[in-house]
Design a protein around this motif. Structure first.
Motif, PDB file in Angstrom:
ATOM      1  N   LYS A  22       0.839  -1.206   0.000  1.00  0.00           N
ATOM      2  CA  LYS A  22       0.000   0.000   0.000  1.00  0.00           C
ATOM      3  C   LYS A  22       0.871   1.253   0.000  1.00  0.00           C
ATOM      4  O   LYS A  22       0.561   2.243  -0.674  1.00  0.00           O
ATOM      5  CB  LYS A  22      -0.920  -0.006   1.224  1.00  0.00           C
ATOM      6  N   GLU A  25       2.124   1.932  -3.416  1.00  0.00           N
ATOM      7  CA  GLU A  25       1.081   2.522  -4.264  1.00  0.00           C
ATOM      8  C   GLU A  25       0.939   4.010  -3.984  1.00  0.00           C
ATOM      9  O   GLU A  25       0.766   4.810  -4.903  1.00  0.00           O
ATOM     10  CB  GLU A  25      -0.258   1.809  -4.030  1.00  0.00           C
ATOM     11  N   LEU A  30       3.919   1.768  -9.222  1.00  0.00           N
ATOM     12  CA  LEU A  30       2.982   0.763  -9.717  1.00  0.00           C
ATOM     13  C   LEU A  30       3.584  -0.091 -10.824  1.00  0.00           C
ATOM     14  O   LEU A  30       3.238  -1.263 -10.967  1.00  0.00           O
ATOM     15  CB  LEU A  30       1.715   1.453 -10.236  1.00  0.00           C
TER      16      LEU A  30
END
Length: 695
Positions: A22, A25, A30
């Motif tokens: 997380k 991200e 990505l």
């Protein structure tokens, strides 16, 4: 496949993402190329060991030794103490204030450790607090390259990030996309440049790595600037393929009628930009023009003349402003100029409710409202135009990227009466002048018109910088100004008292000035007030029934009260340079000489000193913009346009001007001769961020 049953089995949910995933991200990591382009902030030298007898206190170093003691100390606060002895017999204490059972296991007596940290002097001898450490044996090799330290976030350890970046770097497609001879000579390939920057050899020059002058950095900067220029030029070429209504002023039409009723003559600069805009409107392709001018240079009347051309040709015009106060200033002016000529102006903001709002929306939809003025309410889904020919956005940088993209999509959705898809012309306005280098780079797809001349009759503004210890003296000057029949602004950065920031707040200041100025009418204006209350206070101040207005930065743009000749800005060191210049522009609008007092609280940072010095030395908005660029750098200067999507991460527009020139020369040739390579290059560098450049 699940076994068949009377009722379908519920779909299995995707595995939950871990904290590090997380966090990656959130950093935008990505794709493999994103990881490859996530470059180190700095480097640690783990290529050598320093014997403890050669180490100096305060030095960050790497050493190795065997654990002779490992114990938990309960005295004071619970901590883990590990004693290490190197090959020469010198000892070092490792102190861990936060630790886990795994730490004790790794640091067991007899275990060889390699540790890195800052060497300190302690009561029990030399020590390191929370060093990096790992278990090794006598044959564990040293690193062959400098160890990268990456920008990271919460729940994302450096060790995890290093592995992820190394894997992404291996997998990333870093094939050379640019044709031979297009890259400046003596620069490495992209693969060579990234391998070097992620894992520089021990003898690499840290100075050239840190100041980004190394050829490896130069290659990345060139690629980034090229992607940015390609994206801008693509947007410009795509727009040139679109159709728009060709709008031309007719003899004796609204354009000439408006010029005839204006109570002033246009300056030469206004005449020039009016002609530039008229030429764009006459083309059958959508205009995409930025109108910039200093505070008070007369951009609104230029916009009104452009709107008159569109409406005279039978098309509607929309003018959108970021705040209701600014939108209302425009509305009042435009109604005063245009309604006597038989035009209907609609007013759409969040405060227009119920039947009144429905009536306005219907007038826009059936075309009876030729001009629509408002805030972002203009681009709401329920608002539909009959024939939108021109959209004008004031202070466009104050709108978020998402709002500007929404506006563009709404404009593209409008159709002409015959059903053929026509895109409206777009005119954006800004009172924050943009230095030429930035305009060429960030707005390469925009035509830029500049009003570089102020209307006659504007009084000069004297700027004075005072420490807040002279506050009583400033209040005395306010009393003198009010006694002379003048009006005063007092600007505060906060509405109410904040525990986090010890700043003079608007509500307290209002109470203090009411007490210090008996018989004087003091008003209060801030962003938490209802739109109707804000309107009422501004009307009272504009009419002269309030002598002093204590306000937050809601008065930054658009407010025009010629009788106001004194402004005080509290905690001026907390404001940005362009914001201070905008605030200062609220005075000096009449014939009387005006003063802007900047109150600051010591001590001042170097940046604060530079801002206040610039304000005291010049009233020229273009010089202010140049200094603001020097102080903040291009990324922060254009921050609202980027809206968190960093468009230039590596290049510096001032230091890298030669690379920018090379990228600007190469971009059109690449689009013409190698369009597929150009598209892959943009995708590699910008991904989905290319859309932000069109906003």
């Amino acid at each position: 496949m699940p076994a068949a049953s009377a009722a379908p089995a519920p779909a299995k949910s995707a595995p939950a993402k871990s904290g590090p995933q997380k966090a990656m991200e959130r950093l935008g990591l990505l794709r493999d190329i994103d990881l490859a382009l996530h470059l180190p902030l700095r480097y640690e030298d783990e290529t050598r060991l320093t014997p403890l007898h050669q180490a100096r206190e305060g030095e960050t170093l790497q050493c190795e030794g065997v654990v002779t003691e490992c114990r938990i100390e309960l005295r004071g606060r619970r901590q883990l103490l590990v004693r290490l002895q190197d090959a020469e017999g010198d000892q070092l204490l490792l102190r861990f204030l936060h630790f886990y059972p795994s730490h004790q296991k790794t640091c067991a007596v007899g275990q060889r450790l390699r540790v890195r940290g800052e060497l300190r002097g302690g009561f029990f001898g030399r020590e390191m607090v929370h060093p990096q450490f790992r278990a090794v044996d006598e044959h564990t090799p040293l690193s062959q390259s400098l160890t990268p330290v990456y920008p990271t976030g919460a729940n994302l350890p450096q060790a995890y990030l290093r592995k992820a970046v190394a894997a992404g770097l291996r997998r990333a497609d870093l094939a050379e996309l640019l044709p031979p001879g297009s890259v400046p000579p003596q620069l490495p390939t992209l693969r060579e440049a990234l391998d070097f920057l992620h894992h520089p050899p021990p003898r690499a020059s840290l100075a050239t790595l840190e100041d980004h002058s190394h050829p490896a950095w130069q290659r990345l900067k060139f690629e980034e600037l090229l992607a940015q220029q390609l994206s801008q030029m693509q947007a410009q070429r795509e727009r040139d393929l679109l159709s728009a209504p060709a709008l031309r002023p007719r003899p004796g039409g609204l354009h000439e009628q408006l010029l005839a009723v204006l109570p002033f003559a246009l300056t030469r600069a206004q005449q020039r930009v009016v002609e530039e805009i008229a030429q764009d409107l006459a083309r059958p392709h959508p205009m995409n023009r930025l109108l910039q001018g200093d505070v008070g240079s007369g951009k609104t009347v230029v916009a009104a003349l452009a709107a008159a051309v569109a409406m005279d040709a039978g098309w509607q015009c929309a003018l959108m402003a970021p705040t209701e106060i600014l939108a209302e200033q425009h509305f009042r002016k435009l109604v005063g100029w245009l309604e006597p000529l038989g035009l209907k102006v609609a007013w759409l903001t969040g405060s227009v409710k119920g039947r009144a709002r429905q009536k306005m929306v219907e007038a826009v939809a059936d075309g009876s409202a030729q001009l629509v003025v408002g805030t972002h309410a203009v681009i709401e889904d329920k608002v539909s135009f009959a024939r939108l020919g021109l959209a004008i956005i004031d202070e466009q940088h104050r709108f978020g990227v998402a709002q500007r993209l929404a506006l563009r999509q709404k404009l593209q959705a409008q159709s002409s009466r015959g059903g053929a898809q026509l895109e409206p012309h777009l005119l954006m306005m800004s009172a924050t002048p943009i230095p030429r280098t930035l305009a060429l780079t960030y707005f390469a797809d925009l035509a830029v018109s500049t009003i570089d001349e102020l209307p006659p009759g504007r009084s000069p503004i004297v700027t004075k910088v005072f420490a807040d210890t002279r506050r009583d003296e400033v209040v005395g000057k306010i009393a003198d100004a009010v006694h002379a029949g003048r009006q005063v602004y007092w600007v505060c950065p906060l509405i109410e008292e904040s525990e986090a920031l010890d700043l003079q707040n608007a509500t307290d200041t209002h109470a203090q000035l009411c007490e210090a100025l008996p018989g004087c009418q003091v008003g209060l204006l801030h962003g938490r007030m209802s739109p109707s209350d804000k309107t009422a206070v501004m009307a009272e101040f504009s009419a002269g029934r309030l002598q002093v207005l204590v306000a937050t930065t809601v008065i930054e743009v658009g407010v025009d009260v010629p009788n106001a000749s004194l402004m005080v800005v509290e905690h001026a060191e907390r404001f940005g340079l362009s914001q201070l210049h905008q605030l200062r522009g609220r005075v000096g609008r009449g014939a009387v000489a005006s003063v802007c007092v900047l109150l600051y609280t010591a001590p001042l940072s170097d940046t604060g000193k530079a801002r206040l010095r610039a304000m005291a030395e010049t009233n020229d908005g273009f010089e202010i913009a140049r200094r603001d660029l020097d102080i903040r750098g291009p990324g922060e200067f254009m921050g609202a346009r980027q809206s968190g999507a960093q468009l230039l991460r590596f290049a510096d527009l001032q230091e890298d001007a030669p690379l920018l020139s090379a990228a600007r020369r190469l971009a059109p040739a690449l689009l013409d001769q190698h369009p597929a390579a150009a598209q892959r290059h943009v995708q590699r560098w910008l991904g989905g961020k290319a859309e932000f450049l069109k906003a």
